[in-house]
Design an enzyme around this catalytic site. Sequence first.
Site, PDB file in Angstrom:
ATOM      1  N   GLU A  35      32.689  29.927 -22.863  1.00 17.26           N
ATOM      2  CA  GLU A  35      33.938  30.688 -22.957  1.00 17.26           C
ATOM      3  C   GLU A  35      33.703  32.073 -23.557  1.00 17.26           C
ATOM      4  O   GLU A  35      34.304  33.053 -23.132  1.00 17.26           O
ATOM      5  CB  GLU A  35      34.988  29.927 -23.776  1.00 17.26           C
ATOM      6  CG  GLU A  35      35.514  28.655 -23.107  1.00 17.26           C
ATOM      7  CD  GLU A  35      36.146  28.898 -21.736  1.00 17.26           C
ATOM      8  OE1 GLU A  35      36.693  29.990 -21.491  1.00 17.26           O
ATOM      9  OE2 GLU A  35      36.079  27.975 -20.896  1.00 17.26           O
ATOM     10  N   CYS A 190      44.275  34.624  -6.605  1.00 18.04           N
ATOM     11  CA  CYS A 190      45.224  35.563  -7.211  1.00 18.04           C
ATOM     12  C   CYS A 190      44.444  36.682  -7.890  1.00 18.04           C
ATOM     13  O   CYS A 190      44.528  36.898  -9.097  1.00 18.04           O
ATOM     14  CB  CYS A 190      46.133  34.823  -8.197  1.00 18.04           C
ATOM     15  SG  CYS A 190      47.606  35.748  -8.669  1.00 18.04           S
TER      16      CYS A 190
HETATM   17  N1  ADE Z   1      36.747  32.119 -17.252  1.00 20.70           N
HETATM   18  C1  ADE Z   1      36.962  31.831 -18.539  1.00 20.70           C
HETATM   19  N2  ADE Z   1      36.658  30.542 -18.803  1.00 20.70           N
HETATM   20  C2  ADE Z   1      36.226  30.008 -17.656  1.00 20.70           C
HETATM   21  C3  ADE Z   1      35.758  28.723 -17.282  1.00 20.70           C
HETATM   22  N3  ADE Z   1      35.678  27.745 -18.173  1.00 20.70           N
HETATM   23  N4  ADE Z   1      35.415  28.523 -16.002  1.00 20.70           N
HETATM   24  C4  ADE Z   1      35.501  29.534 -15.125  1.00 20.70           C
HETATM   25  N5  ADE Z   1      35.918  30.756 -15.413  1.00 20.70           N
HETATM   26  C5  ADE Z   1      36.286  30.992 -16.663  1.00 20.70           C
END
Ligand code: ADE
Length: 346
Positions: A35, A190
């Site tokens: 994250e 989107c």
């Molecule tokens: N963008 C932010 N967190 C994400 C995740 N866990 N999977 C894909 N895109 C993301």
Amino acid sequence: MNTLAGRLIRWQVRHGRHHLPWQRTRDPYRILLSEVMLQQTQVATVIPYYRRFLARFPDVGSLAGAQLDDVLALWSGLGYYSRARNLHAAAQTVMESHSGRFPQTREMLASLPGVGRSTAAAIAVFAFGKREAILEGNAKRVLARHFAVRGYPGERRIEDRLWRLAESQLPRKNIERYTQALMDLGAGLCTRTRPACASCPLRASCEARAQGKTQAYPQPRPRRTLPKRKTSMLLLLREGEVLLEKRPPVGLWGGLWCLPEMPLGADPHDYCGRRFGAKLASARRLPLLRHGFTHFTLNITPVVCHVAGASPCVSEPGQVWLAPDDAVWAAVPAPVRKLLAALQIR
Ligand code: ADE
């Protein structure tokens, strides 16, 4: 169920992403790492960095015990290095204040350095199955469009409204899949420009689409003219190597390796003589390089300087001489990387 969440969940099963390297784990450390890397960086760029990082620091204890320099080196090229510094500090907090076990509530997760409300919620959802709302870039765009939320989301009042909407839509079950669906829909359909509304599971109820104004939401950051700063950076070359200097740990580009700076308008021959004890064989300006920070624009005048063959040149702690091929792998800020890359192809 035909709720927004229900439609998103069904769509995710068939059309969402299921094989990202940080999926199919409940390890909060791995989820935190992904994250944080994904906060300002695209999935495709993050994947190899994520794998390398985990291979070197497989768990929170190994990261907490690492040298910050090694962490920054693994981050090299991802940019926004404060993320790496915060991640390192967060690992130390988990070890020291939580006996090595991640806190499980969104509120406690958000007290870790570099972990904002949305990142904390994503960890609470993906690692602990908590019913929490995210509001990262993708979710923001999907909700702002679906509910035609006017105004710039960087503004407190607009952001609060989006948070309330995000919380109002949470499903009772399948929170993980729902959360992933928001991210997947925002990243795949989107999108900021030219969203693929024809394939969207929310098209029947999307207010932005009904208005024919998907582009208008979310409203972009109001354009301000940012203050400008100027500097000159030296690409000091000696026997095929370039000099890098480590920045102080706090402040702009803290702890990163940078090119030496010279006050604008100084003479490179005088300056390098005084500062490095070096006699230059040549000094040549390269075209201006502009780098945008959030709060100002930096105009960089690069100067390539060749140290004369027999001339000595200082090498102090906090300075290294590296071949440009190696220097691009050091933890350097984006504009320095660009200048080093320009040296490589010469
Ligand atoms: N963008 C932010 N967190 C994400 C995740 N866990 N999977 C894909 N895109 C993301």
